[in-house]
Design a protein around this motif. Structure first.
Motif, PDB file in Angstrom:
ATOM      1  N   LEU A   1     -16.645   0.945  27.204  1.00 58.34           N
ATOM      2  CA  LEU A   1     -17.304   0.870  28.383  1.00 58.34           C
ATOM      3  C   LEU A   1     -17.246   2.340  28.887  1.00 58.34           C
ATOM      4  CD1 LEU A   1     -16.329  -2.136  30.581  1.00 58.34           C
ATOM      5  CD2 LEU A   1     -18.160  -1.993  28.957  1.00 58.34           C
TER       6      LEU A   1
ATOM      7  N   VAL B   1     -20.406   0.644  34.700  1.00 58.03           N
ATOM      8  CA  VAL B   1     -20.576  -0.053  33.711  1.00 58.03           C
ATOM      9  C   VAL B   1     -19.384  -1.398  33.605  1.00 58.03           C
ATOM     10  CG1 VAL B   1     -20.535   0.050  30.934  1.00 58.03           C
ATOM     11  CG2 VAL B   1     -21.389   1.873  32.314  1.00 58.03           C
ATOM     12  N   GLN B   2     -19.692  -2.464  33.036  1.00 59.00           N
ATOM     13  CA  GLN B   2     -19.026  -3.606  33.120  1.00 59.00           C
ATOM     14  C   GLN B   2     -19.316  -4.465  32.284  1.00 59.00           C
ATOM     15  OE1 GLN B   2     -19.363  -4.391  37.533  1.00 59.00           O
ATOM     16  NE2 GLN B   2     -20.119  -6.335  36.975  1.00 59.00           N
ATOM     17  N   THR B   3     -18.580  -5.407  31.556  1.00 63.01           N
ATOM     18  CA  THR B   3     -18.860  -6.459  30.833  1.00 63.01           C
ATOM     19  C   THR B   3     -19.454  -7.523  31.599  1.00 63.01           C
ATOM     20  OG1 THR B   3     -16.506  -7.205  30.941  1.00 63.01           O
ATOM     21  CG2 THR B   3     -17.386  -6.120  29.233  1.00 63.01           C
TER      22      THR B   3
ATOM     23  N   VAL C   1     -23.256  -6.051  28.451  1.00 62.72           N
ATOM     24  CA  VAL C   1     -22.885  -5.059  29.311  1.00 62.72           C
ATOM     25  C   VAL C   1     -23.948  -4.903  30.105  1.00 62.72           C
ATOM     26  CG1 VAL C   1     -22.189  -2.647  29.437  1.00 62.72           C
ATOM     27  CG2 VAL C   1     -21.450  -3.738  27.263  1.00 62.72           C
TER      28      VAL C   1
END
Length: 309
Positions: A60, A77-79, A86
């Motif tokens: 990330l 940004v993150q899962t 993403v």
């Protein structure tokens, strides 16, 4: 005659130091909110969401650096679900080609990336959410004041609500000071902090009320110390186990609930402090007395009047 048990911790004797610490934190929080404000997330400000799918779990931090170097600003940004999904948040106006631009930059690094969706979150929706969330906080505090006044006494209600304001302002101030992302999950955490702190305060208040009614002395600081020490083990056990769970969420929960966990951890720490010092010590500041809780005795029967069976 019932006497108070000697305890090791003189909480009320240190209340002025505690008030000074709280005052410094509150002033710093207000100053930060006035001059630096909150780092509002897309839920409140509006912006662009881009969801991409990788073949293998990516880094990330690497994605964030690539997009920032390309000129995108305020990149989060993150899962999203699986580790290969993403979600990228860009705090900027929507461009129909932004999804392909982002995917093109990521593919240039040699990764297999697929665009899932690209959409815009309007600022108008964010403003509505912000207003409704703020109104929810005010309604929650108002209901708390009515409940505590009904269950205890209006001086208790004043102390409880001021303690809750204390907790919320400090948590929000820390988010402002360190520019943590403030989104709807953090707002939900603030409401949870209000409930947690209130529960802890009610336990302390209930013990204070019972100790005042059963003790034979009028030394309010000593009575408060006795009551707080009697609930101290319960308070520390509850806070400790809650913090263990929240630390697990912070370390293992992923980016989606990262700031949610931070807000709750701060809330538990500040709420435990305020339940012991702020909420209880404020009762001394508003001059709580025994007569506020114990109804006056019936007038003595007049001389020669017979008492009814």
């Amino acid at each position: 005659m019932k006497t108070l048990i000697n305890r090791q911790f003189d909480f009320m004797g240190k209340r002025r130091v505690a008030f000074a610490i709280s005052a410094v934190l509150i002033v710093a929080s207000i100053v930060s909110l006035l001059f630096q404000q909150l780092n509002l997330g897309l839920d409140f400000t509006g912006g662009t969401l881009v969801e991409v799918r990788y073949g293998v779990a990516p880094s990330l931090d690497a994605i964030r650096q690539i997009l920032e170097q390309a000129g995108f600003r305020d990149v989060a940004v993150q899962t999203f679900g699986a580790s290969t999904e993403v979600l990228i948040r860009l705090q900027q106006d929507f461009d129909p080609d932004v999804g392909e631009q982002v995917v093109g930059l990521l593919r240039a690094e040699g990764d297999a990336v697929e665009l899932v969706r690209a959409e815009f979150v309007g600022a108008q929706v964010g403003e509505q959410l912000r207003d409704q969330s703020g109104l929810g906080l005010l309604v929650a505090l108002g209901v708390v004041m009515l409940y505590v006044a009904f269950r205890f006494q209006y001086k208790f209600a004043l102390g409880a609500v001021l303690a809750l304001f204390h907790d919320v302002i400090i948590v929000v101030g820390i988010f402002s000071l360190f520019q943590f992302d403030f989104d709807l999950t953090v707002m939900a955490a603030l409401l949870a902090v209000i409930g947690y702190s209130l529960n802890d305060t009610i336990v302390v208040y209930d013990r204070i009320r019972e100790t005042i009614r059963t003790s034979r002395i009028d030394d309010m600081p000593a009575i408060f110390n006795e009551a707080i020490n009697l609930t101290l083990s319960r308070t520390l056990a509850t806070s400790g186990t809650t913090l263990l769970v929240l630390m697990a969420l912070l370390l293992l929960g992923g980016d989606m609930i990262h700031y949610f966990s931070i807000a709750l951890i701060l809330g538990v720490l500040v709420g435990t402090f305020s339940s012991i010092y702020v909420a209880a010590a404020l009762l001394l500041a508003v001059k709580l007395e025994r007569k506020d809780l114990i109804p006056p005795k019936k007038e003595d029967l007049e001389e020669g009047e017979e008492e009814l069976p």
